[in-house]
Design a protein around this motif. Structure first.
Motif, mmCIF file in Angstrom:
data_model
loop_
_atom_site.group_PDB
_atom_site.id
_atom_site.type_symbol
_atom_site.label_atom_id
_atom_site.label_comp_id
_atom_site.label_asym_id
_atom_site.label_seq_id
_atom_site.Cartn_x
_atom_site.Cartn_y
_atom_site.Cartn_z
ATOM 1 N N MET A 169 0.836 -1.169 0.000
ATOM 2 C CA MET A 169 0.000 0.000 0.000
ATOM 3 C C MET A 169 0.894 1.250 0.000
ATOM 4 O O MET A 169 1.449 1.607 1.019
ATOM 5 C CB MET A 169 -0.886 -0.040 1.243
ATOM 6 N N PRO A 170 1.084 1.876 -1.148
ATOM 7 C CA PRO A 170 1.914 3.072 -1.187
ATOM 8 C C PRO A 170 1.199 4.259 -0.564
ATOM 9 O O PRO A 170 -0.013 4.419 -0.701
ATOM 10 C CB PRO A 170 2.154 3.298 -2.668
ATOM 11 N N GLY A 171 1.950 5.052 0.124
ATOM 12 C CA GLY A 171 1.416 6.251 0.769
ATOM 13 C C GLY A 171 2.488 6.855 1.652
ATOM 14 O O GLY A 171 3.479 6.208 1.973
ATOM 15 N N ASN A 172 2.302 8.088 2.033
ATOM 16 C CA ASN A 172 3.303 8.792 2.821
ATOM 17 C C ASN A 172 2.833 9.008 4.248
ATOM 18 O O ASN A 172 1.638 9.103 4.519
ATOM 19 C CB ASN A 172 3.604 10.146 2.191
ATOM 20 N N PHE A 173 3.799 9.128 5.158
ATOM 21 C CA PHE A 173 3.531 9.497 6.533
ATOM 22 C C PHE A 173 3.982 10.937 6.710
ATOM 23 O O PHE A 173 5.039 11.328 6.216
ATOM 24 C CB PHE A 173 4.299 8.589 7.504
ATOM 25 N N TYR A 174 3.173 11.730 7.414
ATOM 26 C CA TYR A 174 3.462 13.150 7.592
ATOM 27 C C TYR A 174 3.487 13.504 9.071
ATOM 28 O O TYR A 174 2.715 12.971 9.861
ATOM 29 C CB TYR A 174 2.382 14.004 6.919
ATOM 30 N N GLU A 212 2.583 17.820 17.991
ATOM 31 C CA GLU A 212 3.031 17.237 16.721
ATOM 32 C C GLU A 212 2.760 15.744 16.749
ATOM 33 O O GLU A 212 3.052 15.073 17.729
ATOM 34 C CB GLU A 212 4.514 17.509 16.504
ATOM 35 N N GLN A 213 2.195 15.241 15.642
ATOM 36 C CA GLN A 213 1.799 13.839 15.568
ATOM 37 C C GLN A 213 2.066 13.332 14.154
ATOM 38 O O GLN A 213 1.918 14.073 13.192
ATOM 39 C CB GLN A 213 0.308 13.756 15.899
ATOM 40 N N VAL A 214 2.455 12.067 14.026
ATOM 41 C CA VAL A 214 2.687 11.454 12.721
ATOM 42 C C VAL A 214 1.406 10.769 12.276
ATOM 43 O O VAL A 214 0.812 9.999 13.023
ATOM 44 C CB VAL A 214 3.856 10.440 12.789
ATOM 45 N N VAL A 215 0.981 11.072 11.021
ATOM 46 C CA VAL A 215 -0.254 10.504 10.478
ATOM 47 C C VAL A 215 0.019 9.935 9.090
ATOM 48 O O VAL A 215 0.968 10.319 8.413
ATOM 49 C CB VAL A 215 -1.382 11.554 10.402
ATOM 50 N N PHE A 216 -0.853 9.011 8.664
ATOM 51 C CA PHE A 216 -0.749 8.402 7.338
ATOM 52 C C PHE A 216 -1.554 9.240 6.358
ATOM 53 O O PHE A 216 -2.675 9.647 6.648
ATOM 54 C CB PHE A 216 -1.276 6.965 7.390
ATOM 55 N N VAL A 234 0.977 20.616 7.993
ATOM 56 C CA VAL A 234 1.963 19.604 7.642
ATOM 57 C C VAL A 234 3.358 20.199 7.828
ATOM 58 O O VAL A 234 3.694 21.210 7.202
ATOM 59 C CB VAL A 234 1.772 19.103 6.194
ATOM 60 N N LEU A 235 4.164 19.580 8.685
ATOM 61 C CA LEU A 235 5.504 20.067 8.960
ATOM 62 C C LEU A 235 6.537 19.448 8.017
ATOM 63 O O LEU A 235 7.412 20.150 7.510
ATOM 64 C CB LEU A 235 5.890 19.772 10.404
ATOM 65 N N GLU A 236 6.439 18.131 7.806
ATOM 66 C CA GLU A 236 7.388 17.445 6.935
ATOM 67 C C GLU A 236 6.869 16.063 6.575
ATOM 68 O O GLU A 236 5.972 15.536 7.223
ATOM 69 C CB GLU A 236 8.753 17.316 7.622
ATOM 70 N N THR A 237 7.451 15.489 5.535
ATOM 71 C CA THR A 237 7.187 14.102 5.172
ATOM 72 C C THR A 237 8.159 13.239 5.957
ATOM 73 O O THR A 237 9.364 13.379 5.810
ATOM 74 C CB THR A 237 7.375 13.875 3.657
ATOM 75 N N VAL A 238 7.626 12.362 6.803
ATOM 76 C CA VAL A 238 8.468 11.542 7.666
ATOM 77 C C VAL A 238 9.000 10.344 6.893
ATOM 78 O O VAL A 238 10.177 10.036 6.956
ATOM 79 C CB VAL A 238 7.674 11.069 8.908
ATOM 80 N N GLU A 239 8.124 9.667 6.156
ATOM 81 C CA GLU A 239 8.532 8.505 5.363
ATOM 82 C C GLU A 239 7.786 8.542 4.041
ATOM 83 O O GLU A 239 6.571 8.637 4.004
ATOM 84 C CB GLU A 239 8.211 7.210 6.097
ATOM 85 N N GLN A 240 8.539 8.487 2.979
ATOM 86 C CA GLN A 240 7.957 8.540 1.640
ATOM 87 C C GLN A 240 8.073 7.184 0.975
ATOM 88 O O GLN A 240 9.131 6.585 0.966
ATOM 89 C CB GLN A 240 8.669 9.603 0.805
#
Length: 57
Positions: A1-6, A16-20, A50-56
């Motif tokens: 499942m491709p997608g980014n975490f932000y 600050e929280q990491v979301v899909f 959105v602060l940054e892309t954590v995992e692309q």
């Protein structure tokens, strides 16, 4: 499942929280309960800042 975490900042409490990016359910802030992400059936609508892309992928 491709997608980014932000990394997202809550507009109410500054937490600050990491979301899909393609979340299938509503994501709320862990501190104040404000809605950060709303599902749309594809790419989710991010309500916070959105602060940054954590995992692309």
């Amino acid at each position: 499942m491709p997608g980014n975490f932000y990394s997202v900042r809550c507009p109410d409490c500054e937490n600050e929280q990491v979301v899909f990016g393609k979340a299938a359910s509503e994501v709320v802030c862990a501190v104040c309960g404000n809605t950060l992400v709303r599902p749309t059936g594809g790419k989710a609508t991010i309500e916070g800042d959105v602060l940054e892309t954590v995992e692309q992928r």
